[in-house]
Design an enzyme around this catalytic site. Structure first.
Site, PDB file in Angstrom:
ATOM      1  N   HIS A  20      75.898  58.213  53.322  1.00 10.75           N
ATOM      2  CA  HIS A  20      75.306  59.561  53.249  1.00 10.75           C
ATOM      3  C   HIS A  20      74.636  59.745  51.888  1.00 10.75           C
ATOM      4  CE1 HIS A  20      75.633  63.935  54.692  1.00 10.75           C
ATOM      5  NE2 HIS A  20      74.918  63.968  53.583  1.00 10.75           N
ATOM      6  N   HIS A  22      70.625  61.058  50.395  1.00  8.59           N
ATOM      7  CA  HIS A  22      69.275  61.538  50.743  1.00  8.59           C
ATOM      8  C   HIS A  22      68.226  60.941  49.817  1.00  8.59           C
ATOM      9  CE1 HIS A  22      70.596  64.927  53.441  1.00  8.59           C
ATOM     10  NE2 HIS A  22      71.719  64.727  52.770  1.00  8.59           N
ATOM     11  N   ASP A  24      65.284  62.128  49.133  1.00  9.45           N
ATOM     12  CA  ASP A  24      64.672  63.169  48.300  1.00  9.45           C
ATOM     13  C   ASP A  24      65.661  63.786  47.320  1.00  9.45           C
ATOM     14  OD1 ASP A  24      65.720  63.951  50.805  1.00  9.45           O
ATOM     15  OD2 ASP A  24      64.810  65.915  50.658  1.00  9.45           O
ATOM     16  N   GLY A 181      69.806  70.551  56.254  1.00  8.23           N
ATOM     17  CA  GLY A 181      69.338  71.893  55.911  1.00  8.23           C
ATOM     18  C   GLY A 181      70.493  72.884  55.925  1.00  8.23           C
ATOM     19  N   HIS A 208      75.340  66.902  59.821  1.00 11.66           N
ATOM     20  CA  HIS A 208      75.936  67.673  58.724  1.00 11.66           C
ATOM     21  C   HIS A 208      76.743  68.827  59.335  1.00 11.66           C
ATOM     22  CE1 HIS A 208      72.939  65.886  55.956  1.00 11.66           C
ATOM     23  NE2 HIS A 208      73.643  66.370  54.955  1.00 11.66           N
ATOM     24  N   GLU A 211      80.628  71.762  56.173  1.00 10.61           N
ATOM     25  CA  GLU A 211      80.409  71.827  54.728  1.00 10.61           C
ATOM     26  C   GLU A 211      80.366  73.296  54.339  1.00 10.61           C
ATOM     27  OE1 GLU A 211      76.591  70.363  53.499  1.00 10.61           O
ATOM     28  OE2 GLU A 211      77.143  70.207  51.390  1.00 10.61           O
ATOM     29  N   ASP A 295      75.593  61.610  48.413  1.00 11.53           N
ATOM     30  CA  ASP A 295      74.792  62.732  48.927  1.00 11.53           C
ATOM     31  C   ASP A 295      73.415  62.803  48.250  1.00 11.53           C
ATOM     32  OD1 ASP A 295      74.242  64.774  50.676  1.00 11.53           O
ATOM     33  OD2 ASP A 295      75.470  66.283  49.677  1.00 11.53           O
TER      34      ASP A 295
HETATM   35 ZN   LIG Z   1      73.724  65.594  52.910  1.00 11.10          ZN
END
Ligand SMILES: [Zn+2]
Length: 362
Positions: A20, A22, A24, A181, A208, A211, A295
């Site tokens: 996991h 990202h 970006d 998102g 996701h 969380e 993450d």
């Molecule tokens: Zn994430």
């Protein structure tokens, strides 16, 4: 608690797997500065060190929505072929330098169209950059296999299109799918068309969940949408009282559903209160299939080595615990079984033995 000491060099050498992370959220600060300058995008600061510090401060507000807002500056530089190629290549090299031998990178192609690229061009370009990075890492003696997860944004309506892309590129480096998102107000079941299509096409996906939102989002992700893994899932602890598992927590443990846990990120978004108390430790001890992840390495100011170090120093983790979460990640990675087995048997287990032989615990 007296935690065993494992020095940082040893931790860095340990073979790692990250499920996991990202694209970006993991750019190098200096790269953001250079690419932003080239496209005329204003940043909070143009000093790479200050920018790195700005991210960690701005993202540490305790709120997932504000955490996500910091991505505007990385997304601004991921709208061109040059930006995507460079970021993807550096992404792989940074994982290799961190001792990662298997990584799954995720990003949302729909957020990278402002420079005129079409959805398939975004995916092709990222794969090209990843391939360059993997070739360079292998040539440098630090091979790393990177698979791609395509994310649909849960607050928009392009998840089915993104699922189409995942199917189209499944033999070209894309290994799965996710939705990302803001979680609150955007339940996974809003995207059932995408998930049903992926299941029909035998493409695995994670979601996701758990969380910013609690048990209902985890339940929906697993039992309505059919996710094979859960991104974060920290709130599964709401279904565990005095070590006794409720039905949903029991399902997650018994069915060996991997939880992609990200301790530092969870502190920043308020999903956890401290490293020492982060649910990853209790869940590991209860036999859940927990995995350790970064993450967003830039936004959270972290690396896999750092996450491991924090758990060792503050939550009493042993090297055996680190090996367990690494093997857990490979057991539930979205690449084929034979590749996962080979990584476990030929890379991870011997790598742990070698690292410990040359630098025993003190
Ligand atoms: Zn994430």
């Amino acid at each position: 608690m007296t935690a065993p000491r494992i020095d940082t060099d040893t931790l860095r050498r340990l073979p790692k797997a990250v499920l996991h992370d990202h694209l970006d959220g993991g750019l190098r600060p200096a790269t953001v500065v250079e690419l932003a300058d080239a496209v005329g995008h204003p940043l909070p600061t143009t000093d790479p060190d200050e920018l790195a510090a700005w991210y960690v401060g701005a993202a540490g507000s305790g709120d997932l929505v504000r955490y996500i807002a910091t991505f505007e500056h990385t997304l601004a530089v991921l709208q061109s072929r040059e930006g995507l190629l460079r970021s993807a290549e550096e992404y792989v090299l940074d994982l290799a330098a961190d001792g990662v031998v298997y990584g799954e990178v995720r990003y949302a192609p729909e957020l990278m169209l402002r420079g005129g690229l079409a959805l398939p061009e975004v995916v092709e370009t990222v794969q090209e950059g990843l391939a360059t990075g993997m070739a360079k890492a292998a040539a440098a003696g630090t091979p790393v296999r990177v698979g791609t997860l395509l994310c649909g944004m849960r607050m928009f309506d392009r998840t089915k299109e993104t699922a189409d892309l995942a199917v189209a590129f499944r033999d070209a480096g894309v290994v799965g799918f996710d939705i990302a998102g803001a979680e609150d107000g955007f339940p996974p079941a809003d995207h059932l068309a995408a998930f049903a299509y992926l299941r029909r096409e035998n493409v695995p996906f994670t979601i996701h969940a758990g969380e910013a939102h609690g048990l209902p989002s985890i339940h929906q992700a697993l039992q309505v949408c059919g996710a094979q893994r859960i991104g974060h899932g920290v709130r599964i602890t709401d279904d565990i009282v005095d070590g006794k598992l409720g039905r949903l927590a029991g399902w997650v443990r018994d069915r060996r559903v991997a939880l992609e846990m990200c301790p530092t990120s969870n502190l920043q978004t308020g999903a956890a209160t401290s490293i020492a108390e982060h649910p990853i430790t209790a869940l590991k001890d209860l036999g859940f299939r927990v995995t350790l992840n970064t993450d967003n390495r830039l936004v959270s100011g972290t690396t896999m080595t750092r996450e491991m170090s924090l758990l060792v120093e503050r939550a009493g983790w042993t090297v055996e615990d680190l090996r367990t979460v690494t093997v857990n990640a490979l057991k539930t990675a979205f690449i084929p079984f034979d590749e996962r087995s080979a990584l476990i048997d030929d890379v991870v287990l011997p790598g742990y033995e070698a690292a410990l032989r040359t630098s025993p615990l003190t």
